[in-house]
Structures are given as C-alpha cells and as structure tokens.
Design a protein around this motif. Structure first.
Motif, PDB file in Angstrom:
ATOM      1  N   LEU A 138       0.790  -1.227   0.000  1.00  0.00           N
ATOM      2  CA  LEU A 138       0.000   0.000   0.000  1.00  0.00           C
ATOM      3  C   LEU A 138       0.822   1.276   0.000  1.00  0.00           C
ATOM      4  N   SER A 139       2.117   1.172   0.204  1.00  0.00           N
ATOM      5  CA  SER A 139       2.941   2.379   0.279  1.00  0.00           C
ATOM      6  C   SER A 139       4.092   2.358  -0.724  1.00  0.00           C
ATOM      7  N   PRO A 142       3.158   1.200  -4.801  1.00  0.00           N
ATOM      8  CA  PRO A 142       2.431   2.271  -5.504  1.00  0.00           C
ATOM      9  C   PRO A 142       3.245   3.559  -5.617  1.00  0.00           C
ATOM     10  N   TRP A 166      -4.283   5.682  -8.900  1.00  0.00           N
ATOM     11  CA  TRP A 166      -3.757   5.355  -7.576  1.00  0.00           C
ATOM     12  C   TRP A 166      -4.495   4.161  -6.975  1.00  0.00           C
ATOM     13  N   LEU A 170      -2.999   0.505  -5.813  1.00  0.00           N
ATOM     14  CA  LEU A 170      -3.209  -0.136  -4.512  1.00  0.00           C
ATOM     15  C   LEU A 170      -3.731  -1.557  -4.676  1.00  0.00           C
TER      16      LEU A 170
END
Length: 265
Positions: A138-139, A142, A166, A170
């Motif tokens: 998730l960080s 992406p 975006w 995710l």
C-alpha cells in the motif's frame, strides 16, 4: 439375581469452544493504528510541512503570474483555511487514517494467523511481517509508480483520473502480496527450503512492480524544483515507514506483555 439400575444420567454437556477473540483484537488494532497515525502525523508536521509551505508559495507565485490583477485559487484557499488550520488537519487526518488502517490490519492479521491469533511466542514476527507486507503493498510499490507530489501540483480536471490510477496501483499491490504469500506457502508445502521460498516470493513482488509500470503515466507535469520534489517524496515515504513500523510494533506489545506475565518466575 438381577440388579435394577436407574436411568442413565445425561452426559455432561461438552464445553463450547471459545469464541474467536476478534473484538479484543479490534481494540488492539484501533489503539495501535491511532497512536501510529499520531506519530506519523507529527513527523510530517515537523519535517514535511516546511517543504509543503515552500511548494505552496511556489504555486501561489505561478498562479499569480497567470492571473494578472485577479484572485488566484490558491489565495482563496489561503483565506478560507489558514496554514495553522491545515497543520492541525494534517495531524487529525493522520490519526483518522491510522484508526482505519488499524481496523484493516486487525482483520488481515486475524485472517492470516487465524489458527493462533493471540499467541505471544511469535507475536512480534507476525505483526511486523504483516506490517512489512502492508507497507510494500500500500505504500512502497504504488509510490514507486506514482510518487507523492507536493500540494498544488496537478490539474483539477485530472483528479478523477489520478485517483483511479492510484486505486488501481493499490489493488495491484495488495494482489501482489497475496500472490507472494501463496507462492511462499506452496513452495513450502512442496518441500522446498527457505531460500527457494524467499526467492519465489521476491519474484512475485518483482512481477507486481512490473505490472504497476504497465499502468498509464501520471497525466500532469510536476513544475517543482528537483531538490524540493526529491525531499518531499523521501519524507512522504519516510512517514509511511514510521506509520507501518509503529502500527506493527504497537499491535504486538500487548501479546508480548501477556507472555511476560505468564512466564514462570
């Protein structure tokens, strides 16, 4: 001589199995997520906000140059929300996001480790491993495809497109972590050693990153000095590192405490 016996007493009812302790876990997740969000928000406030202030000033200058004699959108936003209000909103938003993340973290932890969700023996490894997977999905992944940009960057007409890109990043990141875990488990079930399982999981992560770069590019230019842009993106990613690390550590603390209290003197 026959012996009469009375009626056979009913057998004692079997003890019901203990219900799955999801509610206590949710409490742990909310507390850990809220505190992790607070720590991450304060980090961003102290280190990233000065960069955001510089980016906003640059945006105001660009907007003023393109609106000779008129009021720019940035100036209107400045009149409505002062920087002090925006700073407070940053911390509050980080806490709320941490609370939501804590709930999803708890549900994922309960799903992945449903056989022994509250065991203290491997509480640290499980919580930090899940936090690391969440950070990747998730960080980090992406952000490698769509790095964070300072405020004021981007055309208002492309907001929907950028949000869709975006969200797609995710989803691909989460599916990639699920794939990596399945590869790791299946190779283990086939009798392969730890190096082969780790290599298989790493290949799955690499394939996920390749899939992310099949997505379209960011549709907007980034008219920000390279040094400012780099610093902002590094600090933004660092705030995510702090968020996930704090979430995993704080989630594991109660289980570690229970193990210490139950340990024989």
């Amino acid at each position: 001589m026959s012996v009469t016996t009375g009626p056979t007493p009913p057998s004692a009812p079997s003890r019901p199995t203990a219900p799955y302790p999801l509610l206590p876990l949710l409490g742990r997740g909310l507390a850990a997520g809220g505190l992790a969000g607070l720590v991450s928000g304060l980090f961003s406030l102290l280190l990233a906000e000065p960069l955001m202030d510089r980016a906003i000033r640059l945006e105001e200058q660009r907007s003023a140059a393109s609106h000779h004699g008129g009021h720019s959108h940035a100036a209107e936003a400045e009149e409505l929300f002062t920087r002090g209000t925006q700073h407070l909103g940053l911390v509050v938003t980080a806490v709320v996001a941490g609370l939501a993340l804590g709930v999803f973290f708890t549900l994922a932890h309960a799903l992945v480790h449903r056989s022994a969700p509250q065991t203290g023996d491997r509480a640290w490894q499980r919580a930090m491993g899940l936090a690391g997977a969440g950070f990747l999905a998730l960080s980090l992944l992406p952000a490698l495809r769509y790095p964070a940009n300072p405020p004021g960057v981007g055309d208002g007409g492309t907001v929907t497109e950028r949000q869709a890109l975006w969200l797609a990043a995710l989803v691909i990141g989460v599916l990639g972590m699920v794939l990596a875990r399945q590869v790791h488990l299946r190779l283990g079930a086939a009798g392969h050693g730890l190096p082969a399982r780790q290599a298989g999981a790493a290949l799955a992560v690499a394939a996920t990153l390749a899939a992310l770069f099949l997505l379209p590019d960011n549709p907007d230019p980034v008219p920000v000095p390279a040094g400012l842009l780099w610093d902002f993106r590094v600090l933004s990613l660092a705030s995510h590192v702090i968020l996930w690390a704090a979430l995993g550590a704080l989630f594991a603390v109660p289980a570690l405490r229970r193990r210490r209290t139950r340990a024989p003197a």
